[in-house]
Design an enzyme around this catalytic site. Structure first.
Site, PDB file in Angstrom:
ATOM      1  NE  ARG A  90      -3.531   2.438   2.526  1.00 52.75           N
ATOM      2  CZ  ARG A  90      -4.616   2.590   3.268  1.00 52.75           C
ATOM      3  NH1 ARG A  90      -5.025   1.600   4.044  1.00 52.75           N
ATOM      4  NH2 ARG A  90      -5.293   3.715   3.226  1.00 52.75           N
ATOM      5  CE1 TYR A 242     -11.103   6.183  -1.767  1.00 53.29           C
ATOM      6  CE2 TYR A 242     -13.371   6.164  -1.008  1.00 53.29           C
ATOM      7  CZ  TYR A 242     -12.068   5.734  -0.899  1.00 53.29           C
ATOM      8  OH  TYR A 242     -11.729   4.841   0.098  1.00 53.29           O
TER       9      TYR A 242
END
Length: 423
Positions: A90, A242
């Protein structure tokens, strides 16, 4: 009922167990099987989960295993919440795009593509074994990011799957508090793709309260979404948080270059959570879990599984589902995120109002990218990676796509068999 969680060693898992322990639905679970390759995390999370259930007086037992076949055998539903490569991968996803002044994020842009390439083959292998062991009727609920691409892969292979994200339920819970009504009374007109969605209506007792939210609670919305209230009022809809990666890309990149990546923050929170989970005196969900992300995941997952396994009549849920003809400007096999009627036969998307061109164009653009991303995940190849990046609106320049493709392949060669000779 046996409910299996693949990725059960995640610090997310107690959120799900909390939803079951709190008896928020009549979901009749007598076994929660946690499957994870990390035995040490699995033992800590499993023991804590059992203590939570016992403290709540819930009779279900928690079992743990590193053996997928054992974990899914006899399951009525299997939840997927994997992170291939862990927080280290990540961290890479959130940083390598910054060398080209592109947003670094684990589910969209170049970082999202890297995660899809690592994840899709693993999920498809798991799903194949679920069908072989648990049977054709077992539901797969996918919470693994990027949810849209992974769910599309599952559906394309004929699996009985539904994708789930917590964006819609989080917005429902948050706006119900602003409006002073019970969350269950709020029905969202939610449309788009996973992590690319808009609220075009917020209905309470048949009345659209979105105009009121925009007029009276614009500053609160702006703080929650990370975009100006004036923009949302002009659009007449509320983008998911987002969308800041698209609508405010350069400012996000500027901040990302000076702030620690989210992966570092999450890794620190996870360490604290695992220490708490290992304390035998802790028997309820720690407050620190809210910092991990995944708010209301437990409620969304438990309610969805309850509906899919026939525990209730047909219910309405916002899920990731095959488009069919719901959004006429997209291919039928695209996966969209919309309200759907969910029951024992699966999820059927409800009709949605015409999507404004400002959103429809971006939805179509990202859908094209997702098609190419899935092709790259299934067939491999550095040039397919570059083609997918070129098609993404957050990349979109050939020189940038080429550089990012090389960087992505090099950083992920350990997870991509086809890339090991090219990295």
């Amino acid at each position: 009922m046996k409910l299996t969680v693949v990725g059960g060693g995640s610090t997310y898992t107690p959120e799900l167990v909390d939803g079951i322990a709190g008896r928020r639905t009549g979901l009749d679970v007598d076994e929660i099987a946690l499957v994870d390759p990390d035995r040490s995390r699995l033992e800590v999370v499993g023991a804590f989960s059992q203590r939570m259930l016992e403290h709540a007086g819930h009779p279900a037992r928690v079992t743990t295993t590193t053996d997928l076949q054992r974990g899914v055998d006899g399951a009525s539903a299997v939840l997927l919440q994997l992170r291939v490569g862990g927080q280290a991968a990540r961290a890479s996803d959130e940083t390598f795009p910054l060398v080209c002044d592109c947003v670094g994020q684990e589910t969209t842009g170049a970082g999202g593509l890297a995660k899809a390439l690592r994840t899709v083959p693993v999920v498809l292998d798991i799903a194949r074994r679920v069908r072989e062991v648990a049977g054709e009727d077992t539901w797969i609920v996918n919470f693994t990011n990027p949810v849209g691409i992974v769910t599309r892969a599952l559906l394309a292979e004929g699996h009985r799957a539904v994708g789930l994200c917590n964006v819609a339920i989080t917005f429902q819970r948050w706006t119900s508090a602003l409006l002073g009504v019970e969350p269950e009374s709020v029905r969202l007109e939610h449309v788009g793709l996973n992590h690319l969605s808009w609220e075009t209506g917020v209905f309470v007792d048949g009345v659209d309260r979105l105009p009121e939210l925009l007029a009276r609670h614009g500053d609160a919305l702006a703080g929650h979404i990370g975009l100006p209230a004036s923009l949302m009022r002009r659009l007449g809809m509320v983008p998911s948080y987002y969308l800041k990666y698209f609508y405010d890309h350069d400012e996000v990149v500027r901040r990302q270059k000076t702030e620690p990546p989210r992966a570092e923050v999450v890794a620190a929170v996870e360490k604290e959570l695992l220490d708490l989970y290992g304390d035998v005196g802790v028997v309820t969900k720690p407050a620190q879990l809210s910092q991990r992300g995944g708010a209301y995941y437990s409620e969304a997952a438990v309610q969805l599984v309850h509906a899919l396994t026939g525990g209730v009549g047909a219910e309405q849920h916002v899920v990731n589902v095959r488009n069919g003809g719901t959004l006429p400007f997209l291919p039928a096999d695209a996966v969209i995120e919309v309200p759907a009627v969910v029951g024992g036969d699966g999820a059927t998307p409800l009709p949605v109002p015409a999507v404004p061109p400002s959103a429809a164009g971006l939805i179509a653009h990202v859908t094209g990218y997702e098609h190419l991303a899935l092709d790259a995940a299934l067939r491999g190849g550095r040039d397919r990676v570059a083609d997918a990046l070129l098609a993404h609106p957050l990349v979109g320049q050939h020189a940038v796509a080429e550089r990012l493709a090389d960087e992505l392949v090099a950083r992920n060669a350990d997870f991509l068999p086809w890339a090991r000779g090219t990295a």
